[in-house]
Enzyme design. Structure first.
Site, PDB file in Angstrom:
ATOM      1  N   ASP A  43     -62.219  65.880  -6.253  1.00 36.45           N
ATOM      2  CA  ASP A  43     -63.151  66.827  -5.652  1.00 36.45           C
ATOM      3  C   ASP A  43     -62.699  67.090  -4.216  1.00 36.45           C
ATOM      4  O   ASP A  43     -61.820  66.395  -3.692  1.00 36.45           O
ATOM      5  CB  ASP A  43     -64.588  66.304  -5.689  1.00 36.45           C
ATOM      6  N   VAL A  75     -58.620  72.513  -6.427  1.00 35.83           N
ATOM      7  CA  VAL A  75     -57.952  73.072  -7.607  1.00 35.83           C
ATOM      8  C   VAL A  75     -57.327  74.433  -7.315  1.00 35.83           C
ATOM      9  O   VAL A  75     -56.472  74.901  -8.082  1.00 35.83           O
ATOM     10  CB  VAL A  75     -58.918  73.187  -8.800  1.00 35.83           C
ATOM     11  N   SER A 153     -68.409  78.514 -19.870  1.00 36.59           N
ATOM     12  CA  SER A 153     -69.832  78.777 -19.694  1.00 36.59           C
ATOM     13  C   SER A 153     -70.253  79.798 -20.723  1.00 36.59           C
ATOM     14  O   SER A 153     -69.426  80.539 -21.272  1.00 36.59           O
ATOM     15  CB  SER A 153     -70.097  79.316 -18.280  1.00 36.59           C
ATOM     16  N   TYR A 166     -68.016  85.686 -11.510  1.00 38.80           N
ATOM     17  CA  TYR A 166     -68.100  84.437 -12.269  1.00 38.80           C
ATOM     18  C   TYR A 166     -67.886  84.720 -13.757  1.00 38.80           C
ATOM     19  O   TYR A 166     -67.125  84.019 -14.437  1.00 38.80           O
ATOM     20  CB  TYR A 166     -69.466  83.796 -12.033  1.00 38.80           C
ATOM     21  N   LYS A 170     -64.890  83.316 -16.207  1.00 41.76           N
ATOM     22  CA  LYS A 170     -65.199  82.523 -17.391  1.00 41.76           C
ATOM     23  C   LYS A 170     -64.761  83.225 -18.682  1.00 41.76           C
ATOM     24  O   LYS A 170     -64.312  82.566 -19.632  1.00 41.76           O
ATOM     25  CB  LYS A 170     -66.691  82.197 -17.437  1.00 41.76           C
ATOM     26  N   VAL A 199     -77.134  74.891 -17.437  1.00 42.48           N
ATOM     27  CA  VAL A 199     -77.117  73.459 -17.140  1.00 42.48           C
ATOM     28  C   VAL A 199     -77.893  73.198 -15.857  1.00 42.48           C
ATOM     29  O   VAL A 199     -77.735  73.910 -14.857  1.00 42.48           O
ATOM     30  CB  VAL A 199     -75.673  72.940 -16.974  1.00 42.48           C
TER      31      VAL A 199
END
Length: 292
Positions: A43, A75, A153, A166, A170, A199
């Site tokens: 992280d 990342v 997702s 987003y 995805k 989530v």
């Protein structure tokens, strides 16, 4: 299905989880540690990541024998990702499973989105997954075994207003993962994708979720973690969380466009991220803006 399927966890394999200091990543790392794996979590901030690793190791103490380490990782940075996997292997042994979990989700209409945020979302949510998959698959193919598990997702299958970038990332992750799965079939390397619905993490706080959707599709990080570990055991190419969402995906995919739009409007699905609780999301969005 690769030769890795159904065997990796029993052999005390090495697992790397990106975005592992909180949320889905934390729960996934804990689930793998309890299953007996040696786990590296990566992280952004080194100290909180090390603290999370120590906590995971302590919590997994009675349920598993795995070792857990926490390492810094961005990342979106190629060198950072390569160093993360190198350190993982140097400290724990040959990598067997990579879980590309790290992701961010700013909300707001696309024309109001800062271009730097657009680039950050793509850099983390898409390029990070592609980069990690390449770095891990290079190792796995040469060894004839391994498993890349990408967390996408429901937004990778549905177009939600208010999170356009987003959704774009995805959707791309879903297509990339399914194509890579086909490319590596027969190599001994599994490639899988997990599609969680809504989530309960900081990413979704403040979402304007109709009660019926919350009842049908809301899950917790532990639910996703369980699905990821099961995917590692079975090599299943695609898993939705919860499983019943798969039927909804099938139904929506065959509906004519106009019928689908009417259904989305009447059920409130199109308002989930287009009209969130701004005050509830303020802290998370501020953190994202500070990072760019």
């Amino acid at each position: 299905m690769g030769r890795n399927s159904g065997k990796a966890l029993a052999s005390g394999c090495v697992v790397a989880v990106t975005g592992g200091a909180r949320g889905i990543g934390y729960s996934t790392a804990l689930a793998f540690a309890r299953a007996g794996a040696a786990v590296a979590i990566g992280d952004l901030a080194a100290e909180p990541t090390e603290q999370a690793a120590a906590e995971i190791a302590q919590r997994a103490g009675q349920g598993g024998t795995g070792r857990v380490i926490g390492l810094p990782l961005d990342v979106a940075d190629a060198d950072s990702f390569a160093k993360f996997l190198d350190r993982t292997e140097n400290e724990l042994g040959p990598l067997r499973i990579l879980v590309n979990n790290a992701g961010i989700m700013p909300t707001g209409f696309f024309l109001d989105e800062d271009e730097r945020m657009t680039e950050r979302v793509i850099g983390v949510n898409l390029r990070g997954v592609i980069r990690g998959s390449r770095l891990a698959a290079d190792r796995f193919v040469s060894r004839g075994e391994g498993h890349v598990i990408n967390i996408a997702s429901l937004a990778g299958a549905f177009p939600f207003p208010g999170v356009a970038t987003y959704c774009a990332a995805k959707h791309a992750v879903v297509g990339f993962t399914q194509a890579l799965h086909r490319e590596l079939e027969g190599s001994g390397v599994d490639v899988s994708i997990v599609l969680p619905s809504l989530v309960r993490t900081e990413l979704s706080v403040g979402a304007n979720v109709p009660k019926w959707i919350a009842k049908v599709s809301t899950v917790y990080p532990e639910d996703v973690a369980g699905a990821v570990v099961e995917t590692a055991r079975t090599g299943r190419p695609l898993t939705t969380v919860p499983r019943r969402v798969a039927a909804m995906l099938t139904i929506m995919s065959i509906l004519p466009y106009r019928a689908r739009r009417v259904l989305e409007a009447r059920t409130g699905a199109e308002r989930v991220f287009a009209q969130p609780d701004v005050a509830a999301r303020e802290r998370y969005l501020r953190q994202l803006n500070d990072a760019i």
